[in-house]
Scaffold this active site. Structure first.
Site, PDB file in Angstrom:
ATOM      1  CD  GLU A  46       3.334   5.697   6.732  1.00 25.39           C
ATOM      2  OE1 GLU A  46       2.591   6.656   6.483  1.00 25.39           O
ATOM      3  OE2 GLU A  46       3.387   4.654   6.055  1.00 25.39           O
TER       4      GLU A  46
ATOM      5  CB  CYS B 172       0.886  -5.180   1.933  1.00 25.71           C
ATOM      6  SG  CYS B 172      -0.502  -4.384   2.767  1.00 25.71           S
ATOM      7  CG  ASN B 173       1.588  -8.401   7.499  1.00 24.13           C
ATOM      8  OD1 ASN B 173       1.681  -9.544   7.902  1.00 24.13           O
ATOM      9  ND2 ASN B 173       2.648  -7.611   7.405  1.00 24.13           N
ATOM     10  CB  THR B 174      -3.780  -4.925   4.998  1.00 19.52           C
ATOM     11  OG1 THR B 174      -3.266  -4.345   6.203  1.00 19.52           O
ATOM     12  CG2 THR B 174      -5.271  -4.710   4.952  1.00 19.52           C
TER      13      THR B 174
ATOM     14  CB  SER C 260      -0.896   0.008   1.226  1.00 18.39           C
ATOM     15  OG  SER C 260      -0.121  -0.059   2.405  1.00 18.39           O
TER      16      SER C 260
ATOM     17  CE1 TYR D 124      -4.054   0.424  -0.882  1.00 16.10           C
ATOM     18  CE2 TYR D 124      -3.471  -1.889  -1.092  1.00 16.10           C
ATOM     19  CZ  TYR D 124      -3.626  -0.644  -1.656  1.00 16.10           C
ATOM     20  OH  TYR D 124      -3.364  -0.474  -2.998  1.00 16.10           O
ATOM     21  N   GLY D 125      -4.858  -0.517   5.709  1.00 17.42           N
ATOM     22  CA  GLY D 125      -5.164  -1.242   6.953  1.00 17.42           C
ATOM     23  C   GLY D 125      -6.509  -0.936   7.568  1.00 17.42           C
TER      24      GLY D 125
ATOM     25  CB  CYS E 181       1.894  -4.240  10.300  1.00 23.29           C
ATOM     26  SG  CYS E 181       1.945  -2.647   9.453  1.00 23.29           S
ATOM     27  CB  THR E 182       5.743  -4.207   6.006  1.00 19.63           C
ATOM     28  OG1 THR E 182       4.743  -3.269   5.608  1.00 19.63           O
ATOM     29  CG2 THR E 182       5.515  -5.530   5.333  1.00 19.63           C
TER      30      THR E 182
END
Lengths: 263, 263
Positions: free
Chosen positions: A150, A71-73, A9, A40-41, A182-183
């Site tokens: 972030e 991406c985990n989501t 994402s 996206y999460g 989650c990355t």
């Protein structure tokens, strides 16, 4: 000689790219980060699937031989629905992370942290239960962790306090292993480690994913043994923001970041 | 009798809807929240403009007589570029907020807080300088405030610590007035007030925007004096998430939330 496609994402998937470069230094990589629609999460399964298909179609235009969903989501929501639609092999981050955690746990109590989408999907839990039905899984969403990473709040009072609150159910459940689902989360390892205690193992999928990619490429006879390891980065918005953050995830500056409209 | 169109990147614009309902109880409202691509505050000007035009085209399909941009990032980045493209009158939240702040300040020092996009655009500063070139403006981005509000962290140690850090430049500049330049921030008024001190005035655009909408509708002879004040909500993703959060912004539950694909 065709490149590996990787998408996420946004910028988090670069933790996976870092491992791919380390383990497969001859492979060319085309990365796509959907920075126009990140994150996206918090979004629905239906929307994540729609965005993922668009991202895959973008990578296919670059003639990728393999797609890695970093991406985990997306891996939780979209991979099970779409992996059979495409000829190109597609791997996600859930199975490798789950396998590693099942291998690592001693007391059969695993914690999972991730975005709301990843946790709601129960993807890790289902995968773990298939590997070992006796494992007890405790999963919690940590929605402020991505903004913290972030914004560069990686340590200190604020992130510690939030981490303590989020992770309490995992401490209560006495897990000995935590999947960083989650990355972005590997960047918070020190604070998570401090809250959970030094004996709790933290599982970061990136390494395992790269091992899996290596294995599949070898078995399909698709390994690039003579390449120079070129990486190209495409984003749907804000190439400067991406480049600035990329160093934090990739451990080195990015070049070749191009803005494209993927839809 | 045609409805007023209101759009935002997500749920924050409901603080404006709340004021519109209060001041113009007979008007019908069509609201669009772009929850599939939220947030806009970290995205580029070019992308925010593209998304905004798509949102306006969606509202025009609902035959709106007037469009209110209930988002500071969109008002900053997109409004100046697009307002002359459309026949329908369009207002944003910047001018009303700037006017109110210039009116309120005694020492001619105004602080502005907002998303990265809003602050980078310098829209408030330019508007204030036009009204009174002698005013000194100090502007800071507060990127964690939106996630805090959306996750319900409205008070306590964590949000206080972050607020203290973000707002220090405004305290150093001795501003006596602060523009809450993001529709989420009114929900953090108590903590912002505590950090800034009780004598500092906090300007929330919503009220001023509704006054402006009222004035323009009256001058164009577009006021609906006999309507029943119906509100319809459309989102591009996650109607349940929107409904759950809506109460926090609107002060009452939302009904009629429909998911649509605006692009």
């Amino acid at each position: 000689m065709r490149p590996i496609g990787v998408f996420d994402s946004g910028v988090g998937g670069l933790t996976v790219v870092k491992e791919l470069i380390r383990q497969l230094p001859n492979e060319d990589i085309v990365y796509f980060g959907d920075t126009a629609r990140v994150p996206y999460g918090i979004k629905s399964k239906e929307t994540v699937i729609r965005f993922s298909i668009e991202n895959i179609l973008f990578l296919l235009k670059h003639d990728v031989k393999f797609i890695c969903i970093a991406c985990n989501t997306v891996s939780s929501y979209a991979l099970p629905e779409i992996k059979n639609h495409f000829k190109v092999p597609i791997v996600g981050v859930i199975s490798p992370g789950a396998r590693e955690a099942v291998y690592a746990t001693q007391n059969k109590r695993i914690g999972v942290i991730g975005t709301k989408g990843t946790i709601k999907s129960r993807a890790y839990e289902l995968e773990i239960k298939q590997l070992d039905p006796k494992v007890k899984v405790t999963a919690v969403a940590c929605p402020l962790f991505v903004p913290f990473v972030e914004e560069g709040w990686l340590s200190g009072e604020v992130v510690s306090t939030v981490a303590k609150e989020y992770l309490q159910p995992l401490k209560d459940a006495k897990v000995d292993t935590v999947i960083l689902g989650c990355t972005h989360y590997p960047l918070l390892k020190p604070v998570i480690k401090r809250v959970m205690g030094k004996d709790v193992k933290l599982i970061d999928s990136a390494k395992q994913v790269a091992i899996e990619v290596n294995k599949i490429l070898a078995s399909e006879n698709l390994l690039n043994k003579k390449g120079r390891g070129r990486t190209d980065f495409f984003v749907s918005d804000n190439p400067e923001w991406f480049s600035n953050l990329a160093g934090r995830f990739l451990g080195r500056p990015t070049k070749n970041v191009k803005k494209v409209n993927n839809v």
